[in-house]
Motif scaffolding. Sequence first.
Motif, mmCIF file in Angstrom:
data_model
loop_
_atom_site.group_PDB
_atom_site.id
_atom_site.type_symbol
_atom_site.label_atom_id
_atom_site.label_comp_id
_atom_site.label_asym_id
_atom_site.label_seq_id
_atom_site.Cartn_x
_atom_site.Cartn_y
_atom_site.Cartn_z
ATOM 1 N N GLY A 1 0.792 -1.223 0.000
ATOM 2 C CA GLY A 1 0.000 0.000 0.000
ATOM 3 C C GLY A 1 0.822 1.268 0.000
ATOM 4 N N ASN A 2 2.147 1.142 0.189
ATOM 5 C CA ASN A 2 3.026 2.311 0.265
ATOM 6 C C ASN A 2 3.876 2.466 -0.988
ATOM 7 O OD1 ASN A 2 2.040 2.480 2.833
ATOM 8 N ND2 ASN A 2 4.035 2.577 3.844
ATOM 9 N N VAL A 3 4.051 3.703 -1.400
ATOM 10 C CA VAL A 3 4.944 4.058 -2.498
ATOM 11 C C VAL A 3 5.917 5.105 -1.975
ATOM 12 C CG1 VAL A 3 5.081 5.191 -4.751
ATOM 13 C CG2 VAL A 3 3.261 3.561 -4.299
ATOM 14 N N SER A 4 7.171 5.013 -2.369
ATOM 15 C CA SER A 4 8.153 5.998 -1.933
ATOM 16 C C SER A 4 8.847 6.632 -3.127
ATOM 17 C CB SER A 4 9.192 5.377 -0.987
ATOM 18 O OG SER A 4 9.826 4.272 -1.597
ATOM 19 N N VAL A 5 9.204 7.890 -2.945
ATOM 20 C CA VAL A 5 9.933 8.661 -3.952
ATOM 21 C C VAL A 5 11.065 9.361 -3.213
ATOM 22 C CG1 VAL A 5 9.799 10.463 -5.699
ATOM 23 C CG2 VAL A 5 7.800 9.038 -5.240
ATOM 24 N N ALA A 6 12.306 9.211 -3.674
ATOM 25 C CA ALA A 6 13.445 9.753 -2.934
ATOM 26 C C ALA A 6 14.554 10.180 -3.879
ATOM 27 C CB ALA A 6 13.981 8.716 -1.947
ATOM 28 N N ALA A 7 15.350 11.143 -3.425
ATOM 29 C CA ALA A 7 16.488 11.630 -4.204
ATOM 30 C C ALA A 7 17.706 11.745 -3.304
ATOM 31 C CB ALA A 7 16.177 12.993 -4.828
ATOM 32 N N ALA A 8 18.851 11.377 -3.832
ATOM 33 C CA ALA A 8 20.108 11.511 -3.094
ATOM 34 C C ALA A 8 20.675 12.902 -3.294
ATOM 35 C CB ALA A 8 21.108 10.462 -3.561
ATOM 36 N N LEU A 9 21.395 13.380 -2.290
ATOM 37 C CA LEU A 9 22.100 14.650 -2.403
ATOM 38 C C LEU A 9 23.472 14.420 -3.007
ATOM 39 C CD1 LEU A 9 19.915 15.163 -0.154
ATOM 40 C CD2 LEU A 9 21.578 16.746 0.883
ATOM 41 N N PRO A 10 24.020 15.393 -3.726
ATOM 42 C CA PRO A 10 25.435 15.309 -4.079
ATOM 43 C C PRO A 10 26.270 15.200 -2.804
ATOM 44 C CG PRO A 10 24.360 17.050 -5.302
ATOM 45 C CD PRO A 10 23.373 16.595 -4.263
ATOM 46 N N ARG A 11 27.458 14.669 -2.916
ATOM 47 C CA ARG A 11 28.289 14.398 -1.743
ATOM 48 C C ARG A 11 28.578 15.678 -0.968
ATOM 49 N NH1 ARG A 11 31.287 9.883 0.102
ATOM 50 N NH2 ARG A 11 31.526 10.361 2.314
ATOM 51 N N VAL A 12 28.472 15.605 0.341
ATOM 52 C CA VAL A 12 28.783 16.713 1.237
ATOM 53 C C VAL A 12 29.967 16.304 2.101
ATOM 54 C CG1 VAL A 12 27.938 18.221 3.071
ATOM 55 C CG2 VAL A 12 26.359 17.394 1.300
ATOM 56 N N GLU A 13 31.026 17.096 2.088
ATOM 57 C CA GLU A 13 32.230 16.773 2.866
ATOM 58 C C GLU A 13 31.887 16.692 4.352
ATOM 59 O OE1 GLU A 13 36.838 18.365 3.507
ATOM 60 O OE2 GLU A 13 35.451 19.432 2.174
ATOM 61 N N GLY A 14 32.372 15.640 4.988
ATOM 62 C CA GLY A 14 32.148 15.469 6.416
ATOM 63 C C GLY A 14 30.890 14.711 6.777
ATOM 64 N N LEU A 15 30.093 14.331 5.770
ATOM 65 C CA LEU A 15 28.867 13.573 6.018
ATOM 66 C C LEU A 15 28.837 12.333 5.141
ATOM 67 C CD1 LEU A 15 26.140 16.394 6.080
ATOM 68 C CD2 LEU A 15 27.021 15.119 8.054
ATOM 69 N N PRO A 16 28.163 11.277 5.585
ATOM 70 C CA PRO A 16 27.977 10.113 4.708
ATOM 71 C C PRO A 16 26.994 10.472 3.605
ATOM 72 C CG PRO A 16 26.744 9.844 6.740
ATOM 73 C CD PRO A 16 27.550 11.095 6.910
ATOM 74 N N PRO A 17 26.845 9.636 2.587
ATOM 75 C CA PRO A 17 25.850 9.893 1.548
ATOM 76 C C PRO A 17 24.458 10.061 2.151
ATOM 77 C CG PRO A 17 27.358 8.175 0.845
ATOM 78 C CD PRO A 17 27.672 8.443 2.277
ATOM 79 N N VAL A 18 23.705 11.049 1.643
ATOM 80 C CA VAL A 18 22.412 11.447 2.210
ATOM 81 C C VAL A 18 21.321 11.328 1.152
ATOM 82 C CG1 VAL A 18 21.121 13.315 3.316
ATOM 83 C CG2 VAL A 18 23.587 13.113 3.710
ATOM 84 N N ALA A 19 20.123 10.924 1.573
ATOM 85 C CA ALA A 19 18.964 10.915 0.685
ATOM 86 C C ALA A 19 17.744 11.460 1.423
ATOM 87 C CB ALA A 19 18.672 9.512 0.168
ATOM 88 N N LEU A 20 16.870 12.100 0.674
ATOM 89 C CA LEU A 20 15.636 12.686 1.200
ATOM 90 C C LEU A 20 14.474 12.078 0.425
ATOM 91 C CD1 LEU A 20 14.515 14.992 3.078
ATOM 92 C CD2 LEU A 20 14.699 16.492 1.086
ATOM 93 N N GLY A 21 13.399 11.676 1.124
ATOM 94 C CA GLY A 21 12.326 11.012 0.409
ATOM 95 C C GLY A 21 10.961 11.171 1.041
ATOM 96 N N LEU A 22 9.944 10.761 0.281
ATOM 97 C CA LEU A 22 8.556 10.739 0.717
ATOM 98 C C LEU A 22 8.038 9.312 0.709
ATOM 99 C CD1 LEU A 22 7.128 13.635 -1.491
ATOM 100 C CD2 LEU A 22 7.478 13.750 0.988
ATOM 101 N N VAL A 23 7.115 9.001 1.608
ATOM 102 C CA VAL A 23 6.373 7.744 1.567
ATOM 103 C C VAL A 23 4.903 8.103 1.548
ATOM 104 C CG1 VAL A 23 5.882 5.558 2.694
ATOM 105 C CG2 VAL A 23 8.181 6.513 2.813
ATOM 106 N N VAL A 24 4.181 7.625 0.527
ATOM 107 C CA VAL A 24 2.788 8.005 0.326
ATOM 108 C C VAL A 24 1.932 6.761 0.104
ATOM 109 C CG1 VAL A 24 3.604 10.130 -0.756
ATOM 110 C CG2 VAL A 24 2.910 8.231 -2.198
#
Length: 252
Positions: A201-224
């Motif tokens: 019943g769930n769908v997700s949409v997400a995008a990764a950020l370009p690399r940021v120094e000092g942080l691990p790889p990051v992604a931001l997303g929605l679950v609908v």
Amino acid sequence: MAEGEGVLERTLRVLGCFTDDEPAVTATTLAARTGLASSTLHRLLATLVAEGLLTRGPGHTYAIGPRLWELGELSPLSLRLRETALPHMVRLYEATGENVHLAVLDGATPATTTALYVGRLTGRQSIPTLSRMGGRGPLHTTGVGKALLATRDEGWLRQYFEAPLERETVNSIATEQELRADIARTRALGYATTREEMTLGNVSVAAALPRVEGLPPVALGLVVHLARADERRLGPLVVQAAKDLHLDLRST
């Protein structure tokens, strides 16, 4: 108990007994899981409670204490990433009314790496999800996980595919060929999607950020909810939010 094991190693063994399913654990269970002698364990537990790393709960249980939470909030994942991301997550929530997730890539090896959730916004109308801040999700069945997979190079992916892909639902992708095709699609679109692959019943949409120094790889997303999953509308919103967050993080 391993010969020559120090207090730190013993402490980590105790702390490793707490999980999503069992956030409160009895001393008897801790003894069984750690293999520590009763006298050793009780001395260690008394020290951890005194220092605020553990707290006593009902039914003779122990739980993670406030001092560990306080220390965790000093991590760049909290001070830098989550605090910077919060306004962007709020705007994304206001634009969609849906669950907003912030996650990073975390693991000792590619085969054991997961998506670690470091931020989450939800509302009364949002569909229930399994995620929580501090929880983890598989890379191949979550939107943020797939977005993070798409940032990895071929050498990393080869190691990742050494581990089997477990099905969370009947719709989960469970073969390397299918997942590689999905990764290629994610790279072409600029965002990842899942359709009932982690929760029915769930769908997700997400995008990764370009690399940021000092942080691990990051992604931001929605679950609908599946019925509200307009990818053509949600995809660009998530991509823009990820771009805006990346710009802010570069200045912190």
